[in-house]
Structure formats: C-alpha cells, structure tokens
Scaffold this active site. Structure first.
Site, short mmCIF file in Angstrom:
data_model
loop_
_atom_site.label_atom_id
_atom_site.label_comp_id
_atom_site.label_asym_id
_atom_site.label_seq_id
_atom_site.Cartn_x
_atom_site.Cartn_y
_atom_site.Cartn_z
N LYS A 95 40.54 55.71 49.74
CA LYS A 95 41.39 56.60 48.93
C LYS A 95 40.93 56.55 47.49
CE LYS A 95 45.16 59.16 49.49
NZ LYS A 95 45.60 59.69 50.79
N SER B 97 39.67 67.09 58.86
CA SER B 97 38.56 66.67 57.99
C SER B 97 37.44 66.08 58.84
CB SER B 97 39.03 65.60 57.00
OG SER B 97 39.56 66.19 55.84
N LYS C 179 37.20 56.94 54.77
CA LYS C 179 37.58 58.35 54.63
C LYS C 179 38.94 58.46 54.00
CE LYS C 179 37.13 62.75 55.79
NZ LYS C 179 37.48 63.01 54.37
N1 GLU Z 1 44.59 63.18 51.73
C1 GLU Z 1 44.83 63.42 53.12
C2 GLU Z 1 45.55 62.24 53.73
O1 GLU Z 1 46.21 61.50 53.05
C3 GLU Z 1 43.58 63.84 53.86
C4 GLU Z 1 42.48 62.85 53.91
C5 GLU Z 1 41.21 63.41 54.51
O2 GLU Z 1 41.22 64.57 54.90
O3 GLU Z 1 40.24 62.67 54.56
O4 GLU Z 1 45.56 62.06 54.91
#
Ligand code: GLU
Length: 414
Positions: free
Chosen positions: A106, A348, A70
C-alpha cells in the site's frame, strides 16, 4: 492511542488469532505482524504559485512470499505511516481470500488533492514514482488507485515509470485508462464485488435484494457505483452520505438524480438543505448498512443502535474491534472489508494478467471471472465462520493468511 494505531494493533490481534487457529507457531506471527519493507519518501513539488512544497509519501510491502506485492496509493491529508502499514496488511489478506498470486502492499501521500490543480497533482504523482521506483515494478510491487486517486493519476505514474525504465511497462500499475492497457470493468470492480457480497449475504438471511432498504455511507468510487447497482436491482436506497453530511428518504432516494449532481470527489449533500448527520445515518431503520467511506465509523458507541441485520464493509476498517464484537453478539451478519472490498484488487489482477499476455478480455468475461472468484471467496469465509464457530472477520483472516503463511514456510523463511 491514535485511531490509526488502534486499527493497526487490532489488525495484529486478529492476525495472531488467525495464525494460532490455523496451527502456526509464534515465529510465523513475528514474520507477519508488520510489513517486511516500509519506505518513506519526501517529494518536492513546484506548486503553481512558483514555490516548492515538500510532500511526505510512503510505500509499505507486507509480505512477498506468494508473489509481488499489490495495492493502491491513497492521496489524503490524514495518511500516516501506521495507516499505510495496516492497509498493506489488509491487502495481503484480501489477496489471500480471493486466491491471487500476490502479497499486500500500500502507498500513500499526505496531501489534499481537492485543493490542488491538475498540474500540481501530476507533478506530485510523477515525483512519487521517481522516489519509490527502486522498490516497485511489474514483478515486485504493483500500485493501483485508492482514496482520491484515479485512472488519470495511474496513467501519469505509468508514464513516469516507463520513462525511467526506458520501456513500456503497463504491468507496473493497474487501474489505468482502457487505452493504456486498463481492464474493462476495473472502475466498477470494487462496487461489483460489494454487490456480489451483499447478494450472497442477503441469501444467507433469506432477504430478496428487491425492496430491501439499504443505507450507504460514502458516495465516492465504491459508494456511487454501488448505489447505482443496488438501485437498478430494485433495492431502496434510504440513506447516503458524503464527507459533509447525509441524505435520508424512507421511500428511497432518487439515485440517478444524485449521481448526476455529484462532483468528482463524491460530494452531493452540500446541494441540499434538509440533511442529517453521519451519526444519524447509521441509526436509520434499514435492512443493510454499507460503510463505504473511511475507517472507524462503527464504534462501541453506535453499534448497539444499528437496526440493520447485515453490515457489509466496503471501506477499509470502518468497524472497530469492539464494534465487531457487539454486532456479532447481536446476531448481525458482518461481511468484513477484506472480503467485501476485494473486487477492486481482483480485477486489478485481471488487468495485470491481460497486460502480461497482451491480449484483452470483454467486460462480460471480466465480470464472469469476478463473480466466480467472489462467490467462492464469500462462501469459503462464511463456511469457515460456521464450521470453526468464529466471527466473519476472524474467518476471513484465517482464509486470507493461509497461502502467505504456507508460502513463507515453503521458502524456508520460518
Ligand atoms: N485500493 C484498492 C484496495 O484497497 C485496490 C487495490 C488494487 O487494485 O491493487 O483494494
């Protein structure tokens, strides 16, 4: 060494130290020191002038022993492979800290959406999903927003994925608009999470949020909502900044006015003549500093001059390893990124749960669950730091690595 490579290797160092402190063997480090999967893609996009431009994108999956991976997708000119890898490792740790059934992932695309039309951004977003569709999915790897990506981009990506799979797949991606299965409270979640960490950190230092003087670097999604929450809670925001400069008022800035004037990329300082530099911002007289922009902002050079007693990292990787040591030695309470910025991925997760069950919660319900998860994560990390006599970053990695390492062991991978 490039800044990103530095971030990556210092992340590996902390992972190694955390695993050793937890009593795992070298083999566990060998497994967890890099993502298990890294995909590089080339995405051709027809630009508005009729010419084709080919963009480079990445998707890194750190470890999927606990569950699907995720993490967000960032659109930025300075994205590179090593940064995406490091960010996927941080996502694993964030998920572990808040005890989510996920590993870290990521993505990133080298591009500058500030100079692109909506149509070009849409075609790029859809092209990226087509390019990575084999390795992602609601039970494999679930993307989300990150730097310069938003709910509209998530909607295009979800639509593209659903048409490739020929079924509606809201659980493929989070951070969607509410009407497409987004969660109440997701947009503000990162800032909510940072606010909860600031409140907990302030309690530990005997500070009341009301009248506390706070400096926030960055006025994007996290920085802007955060300044609003803290301002409404009675704190004095004495400095803010964007990519072009910083504003300072020892009596507190008028945050409502600035929020009203900022553009969708968080730019506001260009409207003012009397600005200071980002460097000066970090040296302002204040109680709490929140770096909420990009990485490598607090370094061995400026860490000795910081006057705040608490630093809360809302951005990913804003403090270098040397600076972490300087701040800790100076008795400054550093709340690390992997803890402070975990609110986004936590909501999320709530969004994905709601998509899976097809039943949606109120904003109060989401916020209540977020508060519960983050307060317990903060105290878990704080207590680990106290009991094991380690700094907050190492404590956060110890808490965050445990599930992943144990799950890898149970699966017989190590
Ligand atoms: N991009 C955000 C983070 O770095 C959210 C990641 C997500 O919601 O999966 O935590």
């Amino acid at each position: 060494m490039s800044e990103n490579l530095n971030l990556f290797t210092s992340t590996q160092d902390v992972i190694k130290e955390a695993l050793t402190k937890l009593g795992f063997e070298e083999e566990m480090y060998e497994l967890l020191k890099e993502p298990i999967r890294m995909l590089t893609v080339r995405i051709p996009v027809r630009m508005d002038d009729g010419k084709v431009k080919v963009f480079t994108g990445y998707r890194a999956q750190h470890n999927d022993a606990v569950g699907p991976t995720k993490g967000g997708v960032r659109f930025h000119p300075e994205v590179d492979e090593v940064e995406v890898k490091a960010l996927s490792m941080w996502m694993s740790i964030k998920c572990g800290i808040v005890n989510l059934p996920y590993g870290g992932g990521k993505g990133g695309i080298i591009c500058d959406p500030r100079t692109m039309s909506m149509g070009e951004v849409e075609r790029l977003s859809r092209g990226y999903v087509r390019a990575i569709s084999q390795v992602v999915g609601p039970t494999k790897d679930i993307p989300a927003p990150d730097v310069y990506t938003n709910s509209q981009i998530m909607a295009w990506m979800m639509d593209e994925y659903s048409s490739i799979r020929e079924n509606d797949s809201p659980g493929f991606i989070t951070g969607k608009p509410i009407v497409l299965g987004g969660s109440q409270g997701r947009e503000k979640a990162t800032a909510q999470g940072v606010t909860i960490c600031i409140e907990e950190a302030a309690k530990k230092r005997g500070l009341e949020l009301k009248d506390t003087r706070i400096v926030i670097q960055g006025f994007g999604n996290a920085g802007s909502f955060l300044s609003k929450f803290l301002y409404d809670a009675g704190a004095k925001i004495v400095g803010i900044s964007d990519a072009y400069g910083a504003l300072h008022d020892p009596d507190g800035l008028d945050i409502d006015y600035l929020l009203d004037r900022r553009d969708s990329f968080g730019t506001v300082t260009t409207l003012f003549e009397n600005t200071i530099t980002n460097k000066e911002l970090f040296e302002l007289d204040c109680d709490i500093i929140v770096p909420a922009a990009v990485s490598n902002q607090i370094t061995a050079e400026n860490a000795p001059n910081i006057k705040a007693s608490i630093v809360v990292e809302a951005a990913n990787g804003p403090t270098t390893a040397e600076a972490t040591k300087i701040l800790t030695d100076r008795g400054i309470l550093l709340v690390p990124d992997v803890l402070a910025s975990a609110g986004g991925v936590t909501v999320s997760y709530f969004e994905w749960v709601q998509n899976n069950q097809g039943y949606y919660w109120s904003e109060e319900e989401v916020n209540e669950k977020l508060l519960e998860k983050l307060v317990s994560a903060f105290n878990n990390v704080y207590d680990t730091a106290q009991n094991r006599r380690v700094d907050m970053r190492l404590a956060a990695y110890m808490v965050g690595m445990r599930n992943m390492a144990e799950a890898s062991k149970f699966r017989g991978w190590v």
